[in-house]
Scaffold this active site. Structure first.
Site, PDB file in Angstrom:
ATOM      1  N   PRO A 208       0.820  -1.209   0.000  1.00 28.72           N
ATOM      2  CA  PRO A 208       0.000   0.000   0.000  1.00 28.72           C
ATOM      3  C   PRO A 208       0.861   1.268   0.000  1.00 28.72           C
ATOM      4  O   PRO A 208       1.706   1.453   0.874  1.00 28.72           O
ATOM      5  CB  PRO A 208      -0.806  -0.118   1.295  1.00 28.72           C
ATOM      6  CG  PRO A 208      -0.725  -1.558   1.678  1.00 28.72           C
ATOM      7  CD  PRO A 208       0.597  -2.026   1.183  1.00 28.72           C
ATOM      8  N   GLU A 209       0.654   2.099  -1.010  1.00 30.91           N
ATOM      9  CA  GLU A 209       1.285   3.407  -1.078  1.00 30.91           C
ATOM     10  C   GLU A 209       0.161   4.446  -0.960  1.00 30.91           C
ATOM     11  O   GLU A 209      -0.954   4.088  -0.586  1.00 30.91           O
ATOM     12  CB  GLU A 209       2.062   3.566  -2.403  1.00 30.91           C
ATOM     13  CG  GLU A 209       3.091   2.464  -2.601  1.00 30.91           C
ATOM     14  CD  GLU A 209       3.861   2.583  -3.912  1.00 30.91           C
ATOM     15  OE1 GLU A 209       3.947   3.690  -4.460  1.00 30.91           O
ATOM     16  OE2 GLU A 209       4.373   1.556  -4.380  1.00 30.91           O
TER      17      GLU A 209
ATOM     18  N   LYS B 213       1.419   7.374   4.091  1.00 35.08           N
ATOM     19  CA  LYS B 213       0.847   6.037   3.921  1.00 35.08           C
ATOM     20  C   LYS B 213       0.148   5.575   5.198  1.00 35.08           C
ATOM     21  O   LYS B 213      -0.092   4.381   5.389  1.00 35.08           O
ATOM     22  CB  LYS B 213       1.952   5.034   3.552  1.00 35.08           C
ATOM     23  CG  LYS B 213       2.669   5.360   2.240  1.00 35.08           C
ATOM     24  CD  LYS B 213       3.881   4.482   2.017  1.00 35.08           C
ATOM     25  CE  LYS B 213       4.705   4.966   0.830  1.00 35.08           C
ATOM     26  NZ  LYS B 213       6.008   4.280   0.716  1.00 35.08           N
TER      27      LYS B 213
ATOM     28  N   ARG C  19       2.440 -10.703   6.863  1.00 36.98           N
ATOM     29  CA  ARG C  19       3.856 -10.566   7.209  1.00 36.98           C
ATOM     30  C   ARG C  19       4.103  -9.892   8.552  1.00 36.98           C
ATOM     31  O   ARG C  19       5.258  -9.763   8.968  1.00 36.98           O
ATOM     32  CB  ARG C  19       4.594  -9.832   6.091  1.00 36.98           C
ATOM     33  CG  ARG C  19       4.828 -10.747   4.900  1.00 36.98           C
ATOM     34  CD  ARG C  19       5.544 -10.045   3.775  1.00 36.98           C
ATOM     35  NE  ARG C  19       6.954  -9.837   4.047  1.00 36.98           N
ATOM     36  CZ  ARG C  19       7.776  -9.279   3.186  1.00 36.98           C
ATOM     37  NH1 ARG C  19       7.328  -8.869   2.002  1.00 36.98           N
ATOM     38  NH2 ARG C  19       9.034  -9.133   3.471  1.00 36.98           N
TER      39      ARG C  19
ATOM     40  N   ARG D  50      15.784  -1.826  -4.215  1.00 34.71           N
ATOM     41  CA  ARG D  50      14.441  -2.244  -4.615  1.00 34.71           C
ATOM     42  C   ARG D  50      14.439  -2.766  -6.038  1.00 34.71           C
ATOM     43  O   ARG D  50      15.208  -2.297  -6.875  1.00 34.71           O
ATOM     44  CB  ARG D  50      13.448  -1.064  -4.563  1.00 34.71           C
ATOM     45  CG  ARG D  50      13.454  -0.318  -3.292  1.00 34.71           C
ATOM     46  CD  ARG D  50      12.943  -1.196  -2.154  1.00 34.71           C
ATOM     47  NE  ARG D  50      13.217  -0.542  -0.886  1.00 34.71           N
ATOM     48  CZ  ARG D  50      12.461   0.414  -0.396  1.00 34.71           C
ATOM     49  NH1 ARG D  50      11.417   0.814  -1.052  1.00 34.71           N
ATOM     50  NH2 ARG D  50      12.778   0.966   0.744  1.00 34.71           N
TER      51      ARG D  50
END
Length: 309
Positions: free
Chosen positions: A2-3, A58, A145, A298
């Site tokens: 989620p951004e 966020k 997670r 990334r």
DNA sequence: CACTTGACCTGTCCGC
DNA sequence: TGCGGACAGGTCAAGT
């Protein structure tokens, strides 16, 4: 992952669903997902009413009538899903990008229909926190997670959190200008542009997906140092960043793997993505084969023809 | 001080 | 088929 657009989509959805509802109960079984003491829950959550739902960077914020707030970070795999009644089941659909349907042999492509749900009945084994409202509905915080968290704190104390003190401006604020954007990027002029876009203290809310998408839009290679990018191109990057963020909000966010909105449904931006997760596929602008590399630690997607180093 | 790397976690995918 | 390891990436802490 989620951004900004994903968290915004959850906030918009929750705003319609839970403002005005009262909390009746809370249950959690992973302390890091909800670190508050039971006494705080009893005093400031149970019996309180939801007065507002908002987003900063966020982070999702649910304001309560007790002048406390639930502050929520979904990190990578967090979900906030509202289900009206215990008996109502969410429909389950296949999560893979390309699906061969065994019932009719048809192949389906893309990220799935925006109305598809990724999740089955709730709670499930990824459910970390369960909220119960007085009307019998439930709000589930799922996070397989366990990186995300929910915490209860005085509303006025939110701005005193280290993160909120350091976080940069909202890229979609009406009064945030290209000049301000460029000035802030130039604070880290000796760094590569991708690392700077991902730095939440420079600009709020940008993550891996929209960094790659906006750099492709502005034809900037992710490893380019900020100081080596002409101002006109940085201005283009500002426009492209706003474009992809607004488009993603319109499409309900990106469901790369795990993300769903407040109703458990996926977003469809991935159907519109130009480079992100499109390695080995043709660039929609020039046809060159998109490559996946590693920048700022990334996975990074670039068109080797449009985005020269 | 600026920047990079590791830790936090678990599910999925790939190669042997 | 089973298993080990790489990978996914938001943020903070620790290291260079």
């Amino acid at each position: 992952m989620p951004e900004l657009p994903e968290v915004e989509t959850v906030a918009i959805g929750l705003r319609k669903l839970i403002v005005g509802l009262s909390f009746q109960d809370l249950h959690f079984d992973w302390a890091k997902s909800f670190p508050n003491a039971q006494a705080d829950v009893d005093a400031f959550l149970i019996g309180s009413q939801v007065t507002a739902v908002r987003r900063r960077a966020k982070v999702l914020i649910i304001d309560l009538s007790t002048q406390y707030s639930l502050v929520i970070h979904l990190k990578m795999t967090g979900q906030m899903v509202y289900v009206k009644t215990k008996d109502e089941r969410l429909k389950t659909k296949d999560t893979r990008l390309k699906i061969k349907d065994v019932t009719d042999g048809e192949e389906r492509f893309g990220a799935g229909h925006p109305n598809d749900s990724l999740i089955g009945s709730l709670p499930d084994k990824s459910t970390r926190v369960t909220f119960t409202f007085a009307n019998g509905a439930h709000l589930y915080f799922n996070d397989f997670r366990k990186f995300g968290w929910v915490r209860l704190m005085p509303t006025i104390a939110i701005e005193e959190l280290d993160f909120f003190k350091k976080v940069g401006p909202e890229p979609l604020d009406a009064d945030f200008t290209a000049t301000q954007f460029i000035d802030r990027l130039m604070r880290r002029k000796n760094s590569n542009i991708k690392a700077v876009l991902l730095d939440q203290t420079v600009i709020a809310g940008v993550g891996n997906i929209y960094a790659d998408e906006s750099l492709w839009g502005a034809k900037i290679h992710p490893t380019t140092l900020v100081k080596d990018i002409p101002p006109a191109q940085l201005k283009t990057l500002f426009r492209e960043l706003q474009f992809v963020l607004n488009l993603a909000i319109e499409k309900g966010g990106s469901t790369d793997r795990n993300y769903v909105n407040a109703e458990g449904k996926r977003g469809s931006y991935m159907d519109f993505a130009r480079v992100f997760r499109r390695e080995k596929l043709p660039c929609p602008r020039c046809g060159a084969v998109i490559e996946k590399t590693r920048v700022a630690g990334r996975g990074t997607h670039v068109c080797p023809h449009c985005q020269l180093p």
